[in-house]
Design an enzyme around this catalytic site. Structure first.
Site, PDB file in Angstrom:
ATOM      1  N   THR A 136      -6.528  39.095 -26.161  1.00  0.00           N
ATOM      2  CA  THR A 136      -5.223  39.751 -26.106  1.00  0.00           C
ATOM      3  C   THR A 136      -4.201  39.080 -27.024  1.00  0.00           C
ATOM      4  O   THR A 136      -4.312  37.874 -27.308  1.00  0.00           O
ATOM      5  CB  THR A 136      -4.713  39.712 -24.650  1.00  0.00           C
ATOM      6  OG1 THR A 136      -3.343  40.095 -24.623  1.00  0.00           O
ATOM      7  CG2 THR A 136      -4.820  38.322 -24.027  1.00  0.00           C
ATOM      8  N   ASP A 137      -3.183  39.843 -27.403  1.00  0.00           N
ATOM      9  CA  ASP A 137      -2.090  39.259 -28.206  1.00  0.00           C
ATOM     10  C   ASP A 137      -1.258  38.261 -27.394  1.00  0.00           C
ATOM     11  O   ASP A 137      -0.476  37.494 -27.959  1.00  0.00           O
ATOM     12  CB  ASP A 137      -1.186  40.360 -28.786  1.00  0.00           C
ATOM     13  CG  ASP A 137      -0.517  41.251 -27.746  1.00  0.00           C
ATOM     14  OD1 ASP A 137      -0.752  41.072 -26.540  1.00  0.00           O
ATOM     15  OD2 ASP A 137       0.257  42.146 -28.154  1.00  0.00           O
ATOM     16  N   GLU A 138      -1.426  38.273 -26.054  1.00  0.00           N
ATOM     17  CA  GLU A 138      -0.602  37.381 -25.215  1.00  0.00           C
ATOM     18  C   GLU A 138      -0.917  35.914 -25.452  1.00  0.00           C
ATOM     19  O   GLU A 138      -0.139  35.040 -25.064  1.00  0.00           O
ATOM     20  CB  GLU A 138      -0.773  37.728 -23.731  1.00  0.00           C
ATOM     21  CG  GLU A 138      -0.348  39.143 -23.442  1.00  0.00           C
ATOM     22  CD  GLU A 138       0.122  39.383 -22.015  1.00  0.00           C
ATOM     23  OE1 GLU A 138       0.325  38.412 -21.268  1.00  0.00           O
ATOM     24  OE2 GLU A 138       0.288  40.561 -21.663  1.00  0.00           O
ATOM     25  N   TYR A 170      -2.133  34.459 -16.533  1.00  0.00           N
ATOM     26  CA  TYR A 170      -3.094  35.397 -17.160  1.00  0.00           C
ATOM     27  C   TYR A 170      -3.341  34.999 -18.615  1.00  0.00           C
ATOM     28  O   TYR A 170      -4.493  34.839 -19.048  1.00  0.00           O
ATOM     29  CB  TYR A 170      -2.564  36.839 -17.079  1.00  0.00           C
ATOM     30  CG  TYR A 170      -3.242  37.776 -18.066  1.00  0.00           C
ATOM     31  CD1 TYR A 170      -4.565  38.192 -17.865  1.00  0.00           C
ATOM     32  CD2 TYR A 170      -2.578  38.219 -19.210  1.00  0.00           C
ATOM     33  CE1 TYR A 170      -5.200  39.030 -18.785  1.00  0.00           C
ATOM     34  CE2 TYR A 170      -3.202  39.060 -20.131  1.00  0.00           C
ATOM     35  CZ  TYR A 170      -4.508  39.464 -19.921  1.00  0.00           C
ATOM     36  OH  TYR A 170      -5.130  40.284 -20.826  1.00  0.00           O
ATOM     37  N   LYS A 209      -6.795  33.660 -20.540  1.00  0.00           N
ATOM     38  CA  LYS A 209      -7.430  34.332 -21.691  1.00  0.00           C
ATOM     39  C   LYS A 209      -7.519  33.367 -22.881  1.00  0.00           C
ATOM     40  O   LYS A 209      -8.511  33.358 -23.614  1.00  0.00           O
ATOM     41  CB  LYS A 209      -6.640  35.590 -22.082  1.00  0.00           C
ATOM     42  CG  LYS A 209      -6.654  36.710 -21.056  1.00  0.00           C
ATOM     43  CD  LYS A 209      -8.023  37.345 -20.825  1.00  0.00           C
ATOM     44  CE  LYS A 209      -8.515  38.154 -21.995  1.00  0.00           C
ATOM     45  NZ  LYS A 209      -9.805  38.847 -21.650  1.00  0.00           N
TER      46      LYS A 209
HETATM   47  P1  NAD Z   1      -8.837  46.390 -16.072  1.00  0.00           P
HETATM   48  O1  NAD Z   1      -8.176  45.491 -15.088  1.00  0.00           O
HETATM   49  O2  NAD Z   1      -8.495  47.839 -16.084  1.00  0.00           O
HETATM   50  O3  NAD Z   1     -10.420  46.281 -15.919  1.00  0.00           O
HETATM   51  C1  NAD Z   1     -11.072  45.061 -15.701  1.00  0.00           C
HETATM   52  C2  NAD Z   1     -12.496  45.382 -15.210  1.00  0.00           C
HETATM   53  O4  NAD Z   1     -13.190  44.146 -15.042  1.00  0.00           O
HETATM   54  C3  NAD Z   1     -12.534  46.104 -13.859  1.00  0.00           C
HETATM   55  O5  NAD Z   1     -13.438  47.178 -13.910  1.00  0.00           O
HETATM   56  C4  NAD Z   1     -13.017  45.028 -12.887  1.00  0.00           C
HETATM   57  O6  NAD Z   1     -13.739  45.552 -11.785  1.00  0.00           O
HETATM   58  C5  NAD Z   1     -13.896  44.193 -13.797  1.00  0.00           C
HETATM   59  N1  NAD Z   1     -14.063  42.812 -13.320  1.00  0.00           N
HETATM   60  C6  NAD Z   1     -13.100  41.962 -12.873  1.00  0.00           C
HETATM   61  N2  NAD Z   1     -13.641  40.789 -12.508  1.00  0.00           N
HETATM   62  C7  NAD Z   1     -14.984  40.886 -12.766  1.00  0.00           C
HETATM   63  C8  NAD Z   1     -16.076  39.982 -12.632  1.00  0.00           C
HETATM   64  N3  NAD Z   1     -15.906  38.750 -12.138  1.00  0.00           N
HETATM   65  N4  NAD Z   1     -17.309  40.417 -12.990  1.00  0.00           N
HETATM   66  C9  NAD Z   1     -17.495  41.660 -13.475  1.00  0.00           C
HETATM   67  N5  NAD Z   1     -16.500  42.559 -13.598  1.00  0.00           N
HETATM   68  C10 NAD Z   1     -15.252  42.170 -13.273  1.00  0.00           C
HETATM   69  O7  NAD Z   1      -8.542  45.734 -17.495  1.00  0.00           O
HETATM   70  P2  NAD Z   1      -8.333  46.420 -18.927  1.00  0.00           P
HETATM   71  O8  NAD Z   1      -6.902  46.720 -19.105  1.00  0.00           O
HETATM   72  O9  NAD Z   1      -9.347  47.478 -19.109  1.00  0.00           O
HETATM   73  O10 NAD Z   1      -8.671  45.173 -19.862  1.00  0.00           O
HETATM   74  C11 NAD Z   1     -10.008  44.916 -20.291  1.00  0.00           C
HETATM   75  C12 NAD Z   1     -10.022  43.671 -21.148  1.00  0.00           C
HETATM   76  O11 NAD Z   1      -9.173  43.850 -22.277  1.00  0.00           O
HETATM   77  C13 NAD Z   1      -9.490  42.421 -20.436  1.00  0.00           C
HETATM   78  O12 NAD Z   1     -10.275  41.337 -20.815  1.00  0.00           O
HETATM   79  C14 NAD Z   1      -8.068  42.267 -20.955  1.00  0.00           C
HETATM   80  O13 NAD Z   1      -7.693  40.908 -20.956  1.00  0.00           O
HETATM   81  C15 NAD Z   1      -8.218  42.807 -22.361  1.00  0.00           C
HETATM   82  N6  NAD Z   1      -7.010  43.403 -22.951  1.00  0.00           N
HETATM   83  C16 NAD Z   1      -6.309  44.364 -22.276  1.00  0.00           C
HETATM   84  C17 NAD Z   1      -5.196  44.967 -22.898  1.00  0.00           C
HETATM   85  C18 NAD Z   1      -4.403  46.043 -22.202  1.00  0.00           C
HETATM   86  O14 NAD Z   1      -3.366  46.447 -22.713  1.00  0.00           O
HETATM   87  N7  NAD Z   1      -4.845  46.564 -21.058  1.00  0.00           N
HETATM   88  C19 NAD Z   1      -4.815  44.558 -24.179  1.00  0.00           C
HETATM   89  C20 NAD Z   1      -5.549  43.553 -24.827  1.00  0.00           C
HETATM   90  C21 NAD Z   1      -6.656  42.996 -24.216  1.00  0.00           C
HETATM   91  O1  DAU Z   2      -0.300  42.602 -24.633  1.00  0.00           O
HETATM   92  C1  DAU Z   2      -1.562  42.877 -24.106  1.00  0.00           C
HETATM   93  C2  DAU Z   2      -1.486  42.813 -22.605  1.00  0.00           C
HETATM   94  O2  DAU Z   2      -0.806  43.996 -22.184  1.00  0.00           O
HETATM   95  C3  DAU Z   2      -2.850  42.714 -21.922  1.00  0.00           C
HETATM   96  O3  DAU Z   2      -3.444  41.508 -22.292  1.00  0.00           O
HETATM   97  C4  DAU Z   2      -2.681  42.782 -20.405  1.00  0.00           C
HETATM   98  O4  DAU Z   2      -3.963  42.816 -19.782  1.00  0.00           O
HETATM   99  C5  DAU Z   2      -1.939  44.058 -20.044  1.00  0.00           C
HETATM  100  O5  DAU Z   2      -1.707  44.102 -18.652  1.00  0.00           O
HETATM  101  C6  DAU Z   2      -0.613  44.135 -20.796  1.00  0.00           C
HETATM  102  O6  DAU Z   2       0.319  43.116 -20.324  1.00  0.00           O
HETATM  103  P1  DAU Z   2       1.897  43.415 -20.168  1.00  0.00           P
HETATM  104  O7  DAU Z   2       2.431  42.449 -19.204  1.00  0.00           O
HETATM  105  O8  DAU Z   2       2.543  43.534 -21.499  1.00  0.00           O
HETATM  106  O9  DAU Z   2       1.811  44.912 -19.541  1.00  0.00           O
HETATM  107  P2  DAU Z   2       2.566  45.596 -18.319  1.00  0.00           P
HETATM  108  O10 DAU Z   2       2.184  47.048 -18.343  1.00  0.00           O
HETATM  109  O11 DAU Z   2       2.404  44.848 -17.048  1.00  0.00           O
HETATM  110  O12 DAU Z   2       4.093  45.472 -18.744  1.00  0.00           O
HETATM  111  C7  DAU Z   2       4.572  46.012 -19.977  1.00  0.00           C
HETATM  112  C8  DAU Z   2       6.047  45.671 -20.081  1.00  0.00           C
HETATM  113  O13 DAU Z   2       6.770  46.422 -19.087  1.00  0.00           O
HETATM  114  C9  DAU Z   2       6.385  44.228 -19.811  1.00  0.00           C
HETATM  115  O14 DAU Z   2       7.482  43.832 -20.622  1.00  0.00           O
HETATM  116  C10 DAU Z   2       6.813  44.195 -18.343  1.00  0.00           C
HETATM  117  C11 DAU Z   2       7.464  45.558 -18.186  1.00  0.00           C
HETATM  118  N1  DAU Z   2       7.342  46.177 -16.842  1.00  0.00           N
HETATM  119  C12 DAU Z   2       6.112  46.267 -16.285  1.00  0.00           C
HETATM  120  C13 DAU Z   2       5.949  46.855 -15.046  1.00  0.00           C
HETATM  121  C14 DAU Z   2       4.578  46.938 -14.417  1.00  0.00           C
HETATM  122  C15 DAU Z   2       8.470  46.699 -16.225  1.00  0.00           C
HETATM  123  O15 DAU Z   2       9.590  46.640 -16.761  1.00  0.00           O
HETATM  124  N2  DAU Z   2       8.305  47.298 -15.007  1.00  0.00           N
HETATM  125  C16 DAU Z   2       7.088  47.385 -14.378  1.00  0.00           C
HETATM  126  O16 DAU Z   2       7.012  47.907 -13.247  1.00  0.00           O
END
Ligand code: NAD
Ligand code: DAU
Length: 334
Positions: A124-126, A148, A152
């Site tokens: 992730t970019d985080e 988190y 990562k």
């Molecule tokens: P998500 O939370 O929707 O899905 C995570 C999945 O992993 C779920 O299906 C869960 O059941 C499974 N899981 C959790 N713990 C597990 C374990 N111990 N063994 C096997 N399976 C397990 O997450 P997402 O948003 O789809 O993110 C997927 C990946 O991409 C993550 O690694 C996250 O860090 C990364 N990522 C997410 C974003 C985003 O914006 N959502 C951006 C950049 C990177």
């Molecule tokens: O940047 C990549 C990341 O993006 C991934 O690595 C993470 O898995 C994914 O969850 C996401 O993280 P963020 O914290 O950026 O996403 P989130 O949707 O939780 O929040 C987006 C922005 O909105 C953040 O600035 C917090 C704000 N927010 C979020 C929620 C849930 C609110 O203002 N209100 C809310 O209720």
């Protein structure tokens, strides 16, 4: 090609499996998922029974299970499995350490013991932390701010170490904020769309001016496909869209598209340690692997909003289950 997708029942993993099954009719996909609160087999129900697709309920921290699956002729492993929600990591970091760090170590050890062509760590970019200005390149400092993000980052460092020490064919991708179908409605975009459709308040943290770089999940899946096909061991690839929006802009865009009033917006206590801005320089993946995002913000968001309107039953089932009351519980602790 036989590919092991871990965490394939979550948001990005299930989109990736759909994408790969369509694009590569000769590939086999094994999906291993623990089915935590975020894993949902409903996301993949159209694939059930297809000979090229297999689901295994399992845990990436389970050495015996992982060792056994990896010994059965897997070519590529792509690790999506993670605890992914920043707010949950602030409430309790333990599952993040277990799955995101220890789980990655178990997978890497499994790769060491078996002949696997490529291991891709979906990061992730985080990991770069909050950027007031400029964009992070793959060599920028790692400054994670939430439990988190720290978990990562730790996993990324383990991947690097296993590549350097044992010569494992490890690649890392670092993507910005994804949106699209099947995203769990605790994340900002599906939360805003679903709350607005139900006429509920939209919680905006702090002043609402935090900036994220939004990419449609299909563009992320295309980038991961490029890394599977052309990525090189030891390399890190940023995956970004250049589309920066602050949270208020985004929320107002959704409300306007849905014809809902801005009076639904409720400013709430800020997330502790809330990163102000993420921004990626994604020139490397474009120059070296020929990938670039195709989806404009308007096109991607309009399609996404339509998906949540057309699939109300999907998110209503989630919101009415054990997840119900999650926000109330979270704010009670602040
Ligand atoms: P998500 O939370 O929707 O899905 C995570 C999945 O992993 C779920 O299906 C869960 O059941 C499974 N899981 C959790 N713990 C597990 C374990 N111990 N063994 C096997 N399976 C397990 O997450 P997402 O948003 O789809 O993110 C997927 C990946 O991409 C993550 O690694 C996250 O860090 C990364 N990522 C997410 C974003 C985003 O914006 N959502 C951006 C950049 C990177
Ligand atoms: O940047 C990549 C990341 O993006 C991934 O690595 C993470 O898995 C994914 O969850 C996401 O993280 P963020 O914290 O950026 O996403 P989130 O949707 O939780 O929040 C987006 C922005 O909105 C953040 O600035 C917090 C704000 N927010 C979020 C929620 C849930 C609110 O203002 N209100 C809310 O209720």
């Amino acid at each position: 090609m036989k590919i092991l997708v871990t965490g394939g029942a979550g948001f990005i993993g299930s989109n990736f499996i759909h994408y790969i099954m369509k694009q590569h009719p000769d590939w086999q996909v094994v999906n291993l998922d623990k089915l935590t609160y975020a894993g949902n087999l409903e996301n993949l129900k159209d694939l059930e029974g297809q000979a090229r697709y297999q689901f295994i309920k399992g845990d990436i921290t389970d050495r015996i299970q992982i060792g056994s699956i990896l010994s059965q002729g897997i070519d590529v492993v792509i690790n999506f499995a993670a605890e992914s929600h920043v707010d949950r990591s602030i409430l309790d970091a333990s599952p993040f350490i277990d799955t995101n760090i220890k789980g990655t170590q178990v997978l890497l050890d499994g790769i060491r013991q078996n002949k696997i062509e490529k291991y891709i760590q979906v990061s992730t970019d985080e990991v770069y932390g909050s950027l007031e200005k400029g964009k992070a390149t793959e060599t920028s400092n790692l400054l994670p701010n939430s439990p988190y993000a720290a978990s990562k980052t730790s996993a990324d460092l383990l991947c690097r170490a296993y590549w350097k020490t044992y010569g494992l064919p490890v690649m890392i991708t670092r993507c910005s904020n994804n949106y699209g179908p099947y995203q769990f409605p605790e994340k900002l975009i599906p939360l805003v769309i679903s709350n607005a459709l139900e006429g509920k308040d939209i919680p905006v943290y702090g002043d609402g001016l935090n900036v994220r770089e939004w990419i449609h999940v299909k563009d992320h899946c295309r980038a991961l496909e490029a890394v599977v096909l052309k990525g090189l061991p030891g390399e890190i690839y940023n995956v970004g869209s250049n589309i920066e929006k602050n949270n208020l802009e985004l929320v107002k865009f959704i409300l306007k598209t849905l014809g809902k009033p801005e009076s639904l917006i409720k400013y709430v206590t800020d997330r502790p340690g809330h990163d102000r801005r993420y921004a990626l320089d994604a020139a490397k993946i474009k120059n070296e692997l020929g990938w670039e995002p195709l989806m404009s913000f308007e096109e991607g968001m309009t399609a996404t909003i339509k998906w949540y309107i057309d699939n109300k039953a999907w998110w209503q089932r989630i919101k009415s289950g054990e997840y119900a009351g999650y926000y109330e519980r979270m704010y009670a602790g602040r």
